[in-house]
Design a protein around this motif. Sequence first.
Motif, short mmCIF file in Angstrom:
data_model
loop_
_atom_site.label_atom_id
_atom_site.label_comp_id
_atom_site.label_asym_id
_atom_site.label_seq_id
_atom_site.Cartn_x
_atom_site.Cartn_y
_atom_site.Cartn_z
N LEU A 191 1.30 -1.28 0.11
CA LEU A 191 -0.59 -0.01 -0.36
C LEU A 191 1.09 1.15 0.10
N GLY A 192 2.50 1.37 0.09
CA GLY A 192 3.15 2.45 0.06
C GLY A 192 3.30 2.97 1.16
N LEU A 193 2.66 2.31 2.27
CA LEU A 193 3.08 2.53 3.94
C LEU A 193 4.21 2.60 4.14
N THR A 194 4.94 3.73 5.02
CA THR A 194 5.95 3.59 5.74
C THR A 194 6.10 3.16 7.24
N SER A 195 6.59 2.81 7.54
CA SER A 195 6.39 2.50 9.26
C SER A 195 5.39 3.81 10.32
N SER A 196 6.05 4.69 10.32
CA SER A 196 6.11 6.08 10.64
C SER A 196 3.78 6.99 9.92
N ASP A 197 3.21 5.72 8.90
CA ASP A 197 2.60 6.19 8.45
C ASP A 197 1.58 6.22 9.40
N CYS A 198 0.41 7.05 9.76
CA CYS A 198 -1.46 6.22 9.91
C CYS A 198 -2.03 6.20 8.91
N ALA A 199 -2.18 4.39 8.65
CA ALA A 199 -3.48 4.10 8.22
C ALA A 199 -5.12 4.00 8.58
N ILE A 200 -6.17 4.37 7.61
CA ILE A 200 -7.04 5.03 8.20
C ILE A 200 -7.62 4.54 7.28
N GLY A 201 -8.62 3.10 7.35
CA GLY A 201 -9.71 2.31 6.41
C GLY A 201 -10.92 2.43 6.46
N MET A 202 -11.88 2.88 5.21
CA MET A 202 -12.92 2.42 5.57
C MET A 202 -13.19 1.13 4.77
N PHE A 203 -13.92 -0.17 6.02
CA PHE A 203 -14.54 -0.77 4.58
C PHE A 203 -15.79 -0.90 4.82
N ALA A 204 -16.44 -0.39 3.51
CA ALA A 204 -18.15 -0.35 3.46
C ALA A 204 -18.35 -0.56 1.86
N ARG A 205 -19.70 -1.23 1.93
CA ARG A 205 -20.62 -0.94 0.23
C ARG A 205 -20.52 0.67 0.36
N PHE A 206 -20.86 1.36 -1.11
CA PHE A 206 -20.60 1.91 -1.98
C PHE A 206 -21.89 2.47 -1.89
N VAL A 207 -22.50 2.64 -0.60
CA VAL A 207 -23.95 3.52 -1.08
C VAL A 207 -24.48 4.30 0.32
N GLU A 208 -24.94 5.12 -0.54
CA GLU A 208 -25.36 6.45 -0.01
C GLU A 208 -26.25 5.94 2.02
N GLY A 209 -25.26 6.27 2.94
CA GLY A 209 -25.94 6.32 4.16
C GLY A 209 -24.80 4.87 4.99
N LYS A 210 -23.66 4.93 4.60
CA LYS A 210 -22.72 4.43 4.75
C LYS A 210 -21.43 5.15 5.34
N GLY A 211 -21.38 6.83 4.86
CA GLY A 211 -20.30 7.23 5.34
C GLY A 211 -19.34 7.91 4.55
N HIS A 212 -19.80 7.47 3.38
CA HIS A 212 -18.23 7.64 2.63
C HIS A 212 -18.10 9.30 2.77
N ASP A 213 -18.61 10.12 2.41
CA ASP A 213 -18.89 11.43 2.77
C ASP A 213 -18.21 12.27 4.30
N GLN A 214 -18.32 11.85 5.13
CA GLN A 214 -18.34 12.66 6.58
C GLN A 214 -17.14 11.55 6.38
#
Length: 195
Positions: free
Chosen positions: A47-70
């Motif tokens: 994923l191209g991450l270094t040890s100093s990076d903080c990976a923040i993930g969202m795992f969800a279907r791309f449908v309204e109401g899941k909060g991708h915009d938020q």
Amino acid sequence: CVSEAVRKVYGLDTLKKEGDVQTIYDGLDPSEFSVESSVREAERKALGLTSSDCAIGMFARFVEGKGHDQFLLAAREVAGSCDGALFFLVGVNGTEKTPYMNQIEAMAKPLGKKVKFLGWQSDVKPTLSAMDIVVLPSQGEGLGLALAEAMALGKPVVATEVGGIPELVREGKDGLLVPPSDTQALARAIRELVL
């Protein structure tokens, strides 16, 4: 029902006869969520991450109401104060791009290389293991299986206090809960875990 919240939504908590409807939470086999550190490191490297990076993930279907915009609005706030914060969105809805997916991709453009769309994955465990924080800012959720999977891997979570999520995430122990549609609170909670 998958949660007490679902029982209430459907009015099943008012049934006269005790035991007519029971809540049975989704179960996970802990042995399936044991990921070797070498797998985590290989996935972070991919994923191209270094040890100093903080990976923040969202795992969800791309449908309204899941909060991708938020998630993306909070990401803008967090990225401005946390240089090593990188944001990942995993999941799709079908094989074709929808207007909603196009809207979310357009919202992500100002973040540039700080955000990546990883698409659908048949096995999310390697990618989940690479994350430092998992976020689910849904407007409604029966229980939040993605959160349960993240927690099974020992990941701190930030989620909205909706549906069955508070039955799964104990505030301050498993993660942080925020009100739905409160981008500022979402960003504060993510920052609290990043710093």
